[in-house]
Design a protein around this motif. Sequence first.
Motif, PDB file in Angstrom:
ATOM      1  N   ALA A  45     -25.252  26.178  65.383  1.00 28.34           N
ATOM      2  CA  ALA A  45     -24.079  26.807  64.774  1.00 28.34           C
ATOM      3  C   ALA A  45     -23.306  27.646  65.781  1.00 28.34           C
ATOM      4  O   ALA A  45     -22.097  27.822  65.648  1.00 28.34           O
ATOM      5  CB  ALA A  45     -24.505  27.665  63.596  1.00 28.34           C
ATOM      6  N   ALA A  46     -23.979  28.131  66.807  1.00 28.65           N
ATOM      7  CA  ALA A  46     -23.312  28.939  67.823  1.00 28.65           C
ATOM      8  C   ALA A  46     -22.357  28.096  68.662  1.00 28.65           C
ATOM      9  O   ALA A  46     -21.369  28.605  69.193  1.00 28.65           O
ATOM     10  CB  ALA A  46     -24.347  29.610  68.715  1.00 28.65           C
ATOM     11  N   TYR A  47     -22.645  26.818  68.785  1.00 25.98           N
ATOM     12  CA  TYR A  47     -21.819  25.930  69.605  1.00 25.98           C
ATOM     13  C   TYR A  47     -20.777  25.156  68.786  1.00 25.98           C
ATOM     14  O   TYR A  47     -20.078  24.318  69.332  1.00 25.98           O
ATOM     15  CB  TYR A  47     -22.708  24.926  70.333  1.00 25.98           C
ATOM     16  CG  TYR A  47     -23.656  25.563  71.313  1.00 25.98           C
ATOM     17  CD1 TYR A  47     -23.189  26.116  72.486  1.00 25.98           C
ATOM     18  CD2 TYR A  47     -25.017  25.620  71.041  1.00 25.98           C
ATOM     19  CE1 TYR A  47     -24.054  26.704  73.383  1.00 25.98           C
ATOM     20  CE2 TYR A  47     -25.893  26.200  71.932  1.00 25.98           C
ATOM     21  CZ  TYR A  47     -25.406  26.747  73.109  1.00 25.98           C
ATOM     22  OH  TYR A  47     -26.258  27.330  73.993  1.00 25.98           O
ATOM     23  N   LEU A  48     -20.695  25.418  67.502  1.00 26.72           N
ATOM     24  CA  LEU A  48     -19.821  24.637  66.626  1.00 26.72           C
ATOM     25  C   LEU A  48     -18.356  24.709  67.055  1.00 26.72           C
ATOM     26  O   LEU A  48     -17.659  23.691  67.072  1.00 26.72           O
ATOM     27  CB  LEU A  48     -19.969  25.102  65.182  1.00 26.72           C
ATOM     28  CG  LEU A  48     -19.219  24.292  64.138  1.00 26.72           C
ATOM     29  CD1 LEU A  48     -19.726  22.857  64.133  1.00 26.72           C
ATOM     30  CD2 LEU A  48     -19.378  24.911  62.768  1.00 26.72           C
ATOM     31  N   GLY A  49     -17.885  25.889  67.429  1.00 23.87           N
ATOM     32  CA  GLY A  49     -16.497  26.021  67.877  1.00 23.87           C
ATOM     33  C   GLY A  49     -16.207  25.206  69.116  1.00 23.87           C
ATOM     34  O   GLY A  49     -15.160  24.566  69.241  1.00 23.87           O
ATOM     35  N   ALA A  50     -17.132  25.201  70.054  1.00 24.33           N
ATOM     36  CA  ALA A  50     -16.948  24.421  71.281  1.00 24.33           C
ATOM     37  C   ALA A  50     -16.961  22.931  70.981  1.00 24.33           C
ATOM     38  O   ALA A  50     -16.168  22.163  71.543  1.00 24.33           O
ATOM     39  CB  ALA A  50     -18.033  24.766  72.289  1.00 24.33           C
ATOM     40  N   TYR A  51     -17.854  22.517  70.079  1.00 20.33           N
ATOM     41  CA  TYR A  51     -17.905  21.102  69.721  1.00 20.33           C
ATOM     42  C   TYR A  51     -16.634  20.666  69.001  1.00 20.33           C
ATOM     43  O   TYR A  51     -16.139  19.552  69.213  1.00 20.33           O
ATOM     44  CB  TYR A  51     -19.118  20.809  68.846  1.00 20.33           C
ATOM     45  CG  TYR A  51     -20.446  20.956  69.543  1.00 20.33           C
ATOM     46  CD1 TYR A  51     -20.589  20.672  70.894  1.00 20.33           C
ATOM     47  CD2 TYR A  51     -21.559  21.387  68.851  1.00 20.33           C
ATOM     48  CE1 TYR A  51     -21.798  20.806  71.537  1.00 20.33           C
ATOM     49  CE2 TYR A  51     -22.788  21.524  69.478  1.00 20.33           C
ATOM     50  CZ  TYR A  51     -22.894  21.237  70.826  1.00 20.33           C
ATOM     51  OH  TYR A  51     -24.093  21.370  71.457  1.00 20.33           O
ATOM     52  N   LYS A  52     -16.103  21.527  68.159  1.00 22.20           N
ATOM     53  CA  LYS A  52     -14.850  21.209  67.463  1.00 22.20           C
ATOM     54  C   LYS A  52     -13.698  21.086  68.452  1.00 22.20           C
ATOM     55  O   LYS A  52     -12.878  20.171  68.358  1.00 22.20           O
ATOM     56  CB  LYS A  52     -14.533  22.276  66.421  1.00 22.20           C
ATOM     57  CG  LYS A  52     -15.314  22.153  65.158  1.00 22.20           C
ATOM     58  CD  LYS A  52     -14.840  23.172  64.139  1.00 22.20           C
ATOM     59  CE  LYS A  52     -15.502  22.972  62.807  1.00 22.20           C
ATOM     60  NZ  LYS A  52     -14.946  23.864  61.784  1.00 22.20           N
ATOM     61  N   ALA A  53     -13.612  22.010  69.402  1.00 16.99           N
ATOM     62  CA  ALA A  53     -12.540  21.951  70.394  1.00 16.99           C
ATOM     63  C   ALA A  53     -12.664  20.703  71.262  1.00 16.99           C
ATOM     64  O   ALA A  53     -11.661  20.052  71.580  1.00 16.99           O
ATOM     65  CB  ALA A  53     -12.555  23.205  71.264  1.00 16.99           C
TER      66      ALA A  53
END
Length: 79
Positions: free
Chosen positions: A5-13
Motif C-alpha cells: 500500500a505504501a507503493y500504490l501511488g508510485a505504481y499508479k503514476a
Amino acid sequence: MNDPAAYLGAYKALGAGLAVIALFGVGLGIGNIFSSLITSVARNPGARDAVFPIGILGFALTEAVALFALLIAFLILFA
C-alpha cells in the motif's frame, strides 16, 4: 517497508505514464494524416472535395485513440 500500500501511488503514476505513451503515436499519426492531406491537395487541387472528408475522418479516429489513452490514464490515477 515492504507494505504494498505504501507503493500504490508510485505504481499508479507508473501505470498512467505507460498509458500515456500512446499519445506519442497519436501525435505522429495526426501529423502524418495532415501532411498527406496537404500534399495530395497540393498535387491535385481538384481532388480536395474527395480527399478532405477522408482526412477529417482519419483525424477523428486517431484523436479517439488519444481520448481513450487519456481516459485509461485518469482511471488508473483516480480510481
